[in-house]
Motif scaffolding. Structure first.
Motif, short mmCIF file in Angstrom:
data_model
loop_
_atom_site.label_atom_id
_atom_site.label_comp_id
_atom_site.label_asym_id
_atom_site.label_seq_id
_atom_site.Cartn_x
_atom_site.Cartn_y
_atom_site.Cartn_z
N GLU A 189 0.83 -1.20 0.00
CA GLU A 189 0.00 0.00 0.00
C GLU A 189 0.87 1.26 0.00
O GLU A 189 0.57 2.23 -0.71
CB GLU A 189 -0.93 -0.01 1.22
CG GLU A 189 -2.02 -1.08 1.15
CD GLU A 189 -2.81 -1.17 2.44
OE1 GLU A 189 -2.53 -0.36 3.36
OE2 GLU A 189 -3.69 -2.04 2.54
N ARG A 190 1.93 1.24 0.77
CA ARG A 190 2.83 2.40 0.81
C ARG A 190 3.49 2.62 -0.54
O ARG A 190 3.62 3.76 -1.00
CB ARG A 190 3.90 2.18 1.88
CG ARG A 190 3.38 2.24 3.30
CD ARG A 190 4.50 2.06 4.32
NE ARG A 190 5.53 3.09 4.18
CZ ARG A 190 6.62 3.12 4.91
NH1 ARG A 190 6.84 2.19 5.83
NH2 ARG A 190 7.51 4.08 4.75
N LEU A 191 3.90 1.54 -1.19
CA LEU A 191 4.56 1.67 -2.48
C LEU A 191 3.58 2.17 -3.54
O LEU A 191 3.94 2.98 -4.40
CB LEU A 191 5.17 0.34 -2.89
CG LEU A 191 6.37 -0.13 -2.06
CD1 LEU A 191 6.76 -1.55 -2.44
CD2 LEU A 191 7.55 0.81 -2.26
N ARG A 192 2.34 1.68 -3.50
CA ARG A 192 1.33 2.14 -4.45
C ARG A 192 1.06 3.62 -4.27
O ARG A 192 0.76 4.33 -5.23
CB ARG A 192 0.05 1.32 -4.30
CG ARG A 192 0.12 -0.07 -4.93
CD ARG A 192 -1.26 -0.69 -5.05
NE ARG A 192 -1.83 -1.00 -3.74
CZ ARG A 192 -1.70 -2.16 -3.11
NH1 ARG A 192 -1.00 -3.14 -3.67
NH2 ARG A 192 -2.26 -2.37 -1.94
N ALA A 193 1.16 4.09 -3.04
CA ALA A 193 0.93 5.51 -2.75
C ALA A 193 2.16 6.37 -3.02
O ALA A 193 2.10 7.59 -2.84
CB ALA A 193 0.49 5.67 -1.30
N GLY A 194 3.24 5.73 -3.44
CA GLY A 194 4.46 6.46 -3.73
C GLY A 194 5.29 6.78 -2.51
O GLY A 194 6.24 7.58 -2.58
N LEU A 209 11.74 -0.34 -9.59
CA LEU A 209 10.71 0.00 -8.62
C LEU A 209 9.39 -0.69 -8.97
O LEU A 209 8.70 -1.22 -8.08
CB LEU A 209 10.52 1.52 -8.58
CG LEU A 209 9.70 2.08 -7.42
CD1 LEU A 209 10.26 1.65 -6.09
CD2 LEU A 209 9.63 3.60 -7.52
N ASP A 210 9.04 -0.73 -10.24
CA ASP A 210 7.83 -1.45 -10.65
C ASP A 210 7.96 -2.94 -10.33
O ASP A 210 7.00 -3.58 -9.91
CB ASP A 210 7.60 -1.27 -12.16
CG ASP A 210 7.09 0.12 -12.52
OD1 ASP A 210 6.65 0.85 -11.60
OD2 ASP A 210 7.14 0.48 -13.71
N ALA A 211 9.16 -3.49 -10.54
CA ALA A 211 9.38 -4.92 -10.27
C ALA A 211 9.28 -5.21 -8.78
O ALA A 211 8.78 -6.27 -8.37
CB ALA A 211 10.74 -5.35 -10.81
N LEU A 212 9.76 -4.28 -7.96
CA LEU A 212 9.63 -4.44 -6.51
C LEU A 212 8.16 -4.54 -6.11
O LEU A 212 7.77 -5.45 -5.36
CB LEU A 212 10.29 -3.25 -5.81
CG LEU A 212 10.07 -3.09 -4.30
CD1 LEU A 212 10.61 -4.29 -3.54
CD2 LEU A 212 10.68 -1.79 -3.79
N ARG A 213 7.35 -3.64 -6.61
CA ARG A 213 5.91 -3.69 -6.31
C ARG A 213 5.30 -5.00 -6.82
O ARG A 213 4.50 -5.64 -6.11
CB ARG A 213 5.19 -2.51 -6.97
CG ARG A 213 5.62 -1.13 -6.49
CD ARG A 213 4.68 -0.08 -7.04
NE ARG A 213 5.16 1.28 -6.83
CZ ARG A 213 5.78 2.01 -7.74
NH1 ARG A 213 5.97 1.52 -8.96
NH2 ARG A 213 6.19 3.23 -7.46
N ALA A 214 5.68 -5.40 -8.02
CA ALA A 214 5.11 -6.60 -8.62
C ALA A 214 5.46 -7.86 -7.82
O ALA A 214 4.62 -8.76 -7.67
CB ALA A 214 5.59 -6.74 -10.06
N ARG A 215 6.68 -7.93 -7.30
CA ARG A 215 7.07 -9.11 -6.52
C ARG A 215 6.25 -9.22 -5.24
O ARG A 215 5.81 -10.31 -4.87
CB ARG A 215 8.57 -9.05 -6.20
CG ARG A 215 9.47 -9.30 -7.39
CD ARG A 215 10.92 -9.49 -6.97
NE ARG A 215 11.49 -8.31 -6.30
CZ ARG A 215 12.10 -7.33 -6.91
NH1 ARG A 215 12.22 -7.34 -8.24
NH2 ARG A 215 12.62 -6.31 -6.23
#
Length: 240
Positions: A189-194, A209-215
């Motif tokens: 949630e924090r990553l989605r919110a930036g 950064l996108d890959a981090l969220r995806a994992r």
């Protein structure tokens, strides 16, 4: 004199650094240093940026930043897996400075697993999140002070491509514990919110950064620890 955690953080970030010696068996320049201010002092590991060995698949000069990013992820998850780590100037220039963990060098993942299963389940999830490409058994330490389990050496992590290479495959296929999923959900949630840490935001490119969220989201969607890939070198060598 024993230095408290808050004072140790101050020393790590602003104390005077003196090199005690070079750590053996390290592929990159790695030094044991003493950090002091007045009568207070601590030991730390110092990896200067200029001592990083160039790698074909990681941008030059980013390994020290990735070590700090791994610490930030560990803190964001409240798992305290990575010892306190900062990016700061030192005798050989800017680099990673990490609080030294007093430990028994004879202990490592394979000797510690039986009595610390829950801690290593979290570490297994952590390594998936940061896409750790080099989790050797010797990168797992038990602190003599309080028995906590720590992970070290996270410089080659956060690649955009799947490169997980680890000795921690004992939980492959198991369901991820509910509390671990809860922590991962909050980080997602924090990553989605930036809301990413300063070092994470400045170190990782947009693909990483996108890959981090995806994992993280994939772990939550499957609810299970991944299996080792048959067509990939999923275990580091040497294993210790």
């Amino acid at each position: 004199m024993v230095v408290g955690d808050d004072r140790a953080r101050e020393l790590l970030r602003g104390g005077d650094v003196a090199v005690l010696g070079r750590m053996p068996w390290s592929s990159n320049a790695t030094f044991l240093v003493n950090i002091s201010d007045g009568d207070d002092e601590i030991l730390a590991i110092y990896k200067p940026q200029r001592g990083e060995r160039p790698l074909w698949d990681f941008p030059r000069g980013t390994l020290c930043h990735r070590e700090v990013a791994a610490f930030e992820v560990s803190e964001a998850l409240a798992w305290k897996i990575v010892p306190d780590t900062v990016l700061r100037d030192g005798p050989a220039g800017i680099g990673m400075m990490q609080r030294f963990v007093e430990h028994d060098p004879e202990e490592q993942y394979f000797t510690l697993l039986e009595e610390h299963v829950d801690a290593f389940r979290r570490m297994a999830a952590f390594d998936v999140v940061i896409n750790n490409t080099d989790r050797k058994g010797g990168h797992c330490l038990r602190a003599l002070e309080d028995g906590r389990i720590f992970g070290i050496d996270h410089g080659i992590s956060f690649h955009a491509q799947w490169k997980l290479r680890t000795v921690i495959w004992d939980f492959a296929g198991e369901s991820i514990p509910v509390d671990v999923c809860g922590d991962l959900s909050r980080l997602a949630e924090r990553l989605r919110a930036g809301a990413v840490g300063e070092c994470i935001g400045h170190t990782l490119d947009r693909f990483e950064l996108d890959a981090l969220r995806a994992r993280i989201e994939h772990l939550l969607a499957t609810g299970a620890f991944p299996q080792a890939d048959n067509d990939y070198h999923s275990v580091p060598w040497p294993m210790i």
